[in-house]
Design a protein around this motif. Structure first.
Motif, mmCIF file in Angstrom:
data_model
loop_
_atom_site.group_PDB
_atom_site.id
_atom_site.type_symbol
_atom_site.label_atom_id
_atom_site.label_comp_id
_atom_site.label_asym_id
_atom_site.label_seq_id
_atom_site.Cartn_x
_atom_site.Cartn_y
_atom_site.Cartn_z
ATOM 1 N N SER A 263 11.151 -58.888 -18.692
ATOM 2 C CA SER A 263 9.833 -58.592 -17.897
ATOM 3 C C SER A 263 8.793 -58.075 -18.611
ATOM 4 N N LYS A 264 9.184 -57.099 -19.846
ATOM 5 C CA LYS A 264 8.224 -56.611 -20.835
ATOM 6 C C LYS A 264 7.328 -57.537 -21.495
ATOM 7 N N TYR A 265 8.154 -58.719 -22.204
ATOM 8 C CA TYR A 265 7.596 -59.350 -23.216
ATOM 9 C C TYR A 265 7.737 -61.201 -22.787
ATOM 10 N N ALA A 305 4.399 -41.336 -22.861
ATOM 11 C CA ALA A 305 5.435 -40.700 -22.255
ATOM 12 C C ALA A 305 5.640 -41.197 -21.021
ATOM 13 N N ASP A 306 6.827 -41.872 -21.100
ATOM 14 C CA ASP A 306 7.504 -42.776 -19.593
ATOM 15 C C ASP A 306 8.450 -41.729 -18.921
ATOM 16 N N PHE A 307 7.965 -41.817 -17.613
ATOM 17 C CA PHE A 307 8.546 -40.926 -16.606
ATOM 18 C C PHE A 307 9.229 -41.751 -15.428
ATOM 19 N N LEU A 318 11.507 -37.078 -16.996
ATOM 20 C CA LEU A 318 10.749 -37.525 -18.105
ATOM 21 C C LEU A 318 11.953 -38.812 -18.630
ATOM 22 N N ASN A 319 11.765 -39.874 -19.028
ATOM 23 C CA ASN A 319 12.638 -40.875 -19.526
ATOM 24 C C ASN A 319 12.557 -40.800 -21.082
ATOM 25 N N GLU A 320 11.379 -41.090 -21.753
ATOM 26 C CA GLU A 320 11.343 -41.193 -23.107
ATOM 27 C C GLU A 320 9.950 -41.085 -23.561
ATOM 28 N N LEU A 321 9.720 -40.689 -25.131
ATOM 29 C CA LEU A 321 8.337 -40.765 -25.662
ATOM 30 C C LEU A 321 8.651 -41.827 -26.549
HETATM 31 MG MG LIG Z 1 11.515 -47.544 -22.015
#
Ligand SMILES: [Mg+2]
Ligand SMILES: Nc1ncnc2c1ncn2[C@@H]1O[C@H](COP(=O)(O)OP(=O)(O)O)[C@@H](O)[C@H]1O
Length: 371
Positions: A263-265, A305-307, A318-321
């Motif tokens: 779904s991202k790419y 930053a992904d939440f 927070l999931n990741e940076l």
């Molecule tokens: Mg991610």
């Protein structure tokens, strides 16, 4: 005015090689030719550095015949230099291309975003865009990252680090330990990777053992997390060195069950909603956590930053940076800045300025006592 010489690196050894080529095309298009002299350097999937006329086009075509090898600098004496091999035999004849002012690694994932490339730039005393060695590697390692966030009081989902050798010794014991964390679903992930490769959502015990085996293909350390409930995916862009700023928040609307590689790419079906529809106090809190997390791992330049935000309770995790986030002109990172008043070319200028600033800071630092 002397033009600044910027070496833009793209491609790379990771699974995000092609994404990097897309990001690099946007970056190259935004560098003002009045102010920058650009050197394009492609890194092949095998890790060879190549340059020549229209390197990016050659990489898109996967036709490297017109390109020559570049030997990356490793020693400060070669400061701001590249050796260009004019024959295919290394060391036969080297020319020096001097005066690279800034390296701009537009490389996602392992060997680009994880501190290894950054270590090379440090050895060469070169200025470069983005986080340094520690920020990059901690940002990439989901296990260590989560421990640093816990130590800084930033909320993250419950998780457990598992070694591949633990699985090989006793899969059942590992599964029992995971199930003590709570109810399904769990997410199994390789500790160091990106773009959702090797990640599975596990809804049952059999899913979990499969998911663990899958993740173990991609790393010797794995992470298993509790699934965030009613998870909305909210992202925020951070920019700066010592005093980072956060953009408005954006929301990813995944088209599949989770934000997978496809779904991202591949099908490109994930939509972005900017700004995210959130109560002001929730988005302010998210931006505050993003800046705290950024500082905690000593980021520089940029990070996304992904939440996860619980759609019912607005609980934030927070999931990741991501220290080298997707950077095409339609990617979340630059689009969030656009919505916050900074155009794509201005953003690229700012990142180069931050790289030079960080280098000036580093140059002030003594590495040993001098008498
Ligand atoms: Mg991610
Ligand atoms: N604990 C979790 N709860 C809910 N969804 C998750 C969780 N972990 C991952 N996901 C889903 O999987 C996607 C990829 O996971 P992520 O940890 O961001 O890996 P990557 O580094 O590959 O982007 C996320 O964007 C989200 O859709």
């Amino acid at each position: 005015m002397k033009k600044l010489r910027v070496a833009v690196l793209f491609g790379g050894r990771s699974g995000e090689h092609d994404v990097s080529l897309m990001s690099a095309r946007s970056v190259l298009g935004a560098l003002d030719p009045q102010r920058y002299e650009v050197i394009q350097i492609g890194v092949t999937l095998d890790g060879n550095w190549l340059t020549g006329a229209n390197t990016l086009d050659a990489f898109d075509r996967k036709d490297f015949a017109s390109l020559t090898s570049v030997i990356p600098p490793t020693e400060p004496a070669a400061r701001q230099s590249l050796y260009i091999a004019r024959s295919t035999k290394m060391g036969d004849k080297l020319e020096t291309l001097s005066g690279v002012d800034v390296f701009f690694p537009v490389l996602h994932g392992p060997f680009g975003e994880d501190g290894t490339m950054q270590g090379l730039f440090e050895l060469a005393d070169a200025a470069y865009v983005g986080a340094g060695v520690a920020g990059s590697s901690v940002g990439m390692d989901k296990g260590i990252f989560k421990d640093v966030m816990r130590a800084n009081g930033i909320p993250i989902v419950e998780s457990m680090l598992i070694l591949r050798t633990d699985l090989e010794k006793n899969m059942n014991a590992v599964i029992e330990k995971i199930e003590k964390m709570g109810e399904y679903p769990f997410f199994a992930k390789p500790a160091n990777l990106g773009s959702s490769v090797g990640i599975s959502k596990c809804n049952s015990r059999s899913d979990l053992s499969e998911g663990l085996m899958e993740a173990a293909r991609f790393d010797r350390r794995l992470i298993v997390e509790k699934g965030a409930r009613n998870a909305r995916e909210i992202e925020v862009s951070v920019l700066g060195n010592e005093e980072p700023q956060a953009s408005v928040c954006g929301e990813v609307l995944p088209s599949r069950e989770f934000y997978s590689y496809e779904s991202k790419y591949i099908d490109g079906t994930s939509g972005l909603l900017i700004p995210a529809q959130l109560p002001a106090e929730v988005s302010d809190k998210i931006r505050e956590y993003a800046i705290r997390a950024y500082k905690a791992i000593d980021c520089a330049g940029m990070a996304r930053a992904d939440f996860f935000v619980d759609g019912k309770t607005n609980q934030i995790y927070l999931n990741e940076l991501n220290t080298l986030p997707g950077f095409t002109s339609i990617s979340m990172y630059p689009k969030l800045w656009q919505a916050s008043g900074l155009t794509y070319p201005q953003l690229v200028d700012r990142l180069i300025g931050l790289a030079l600033e960080r280098k000036a800071q580093r140059d002030r630092t003594e590495h040993r006592r001098t008498m």
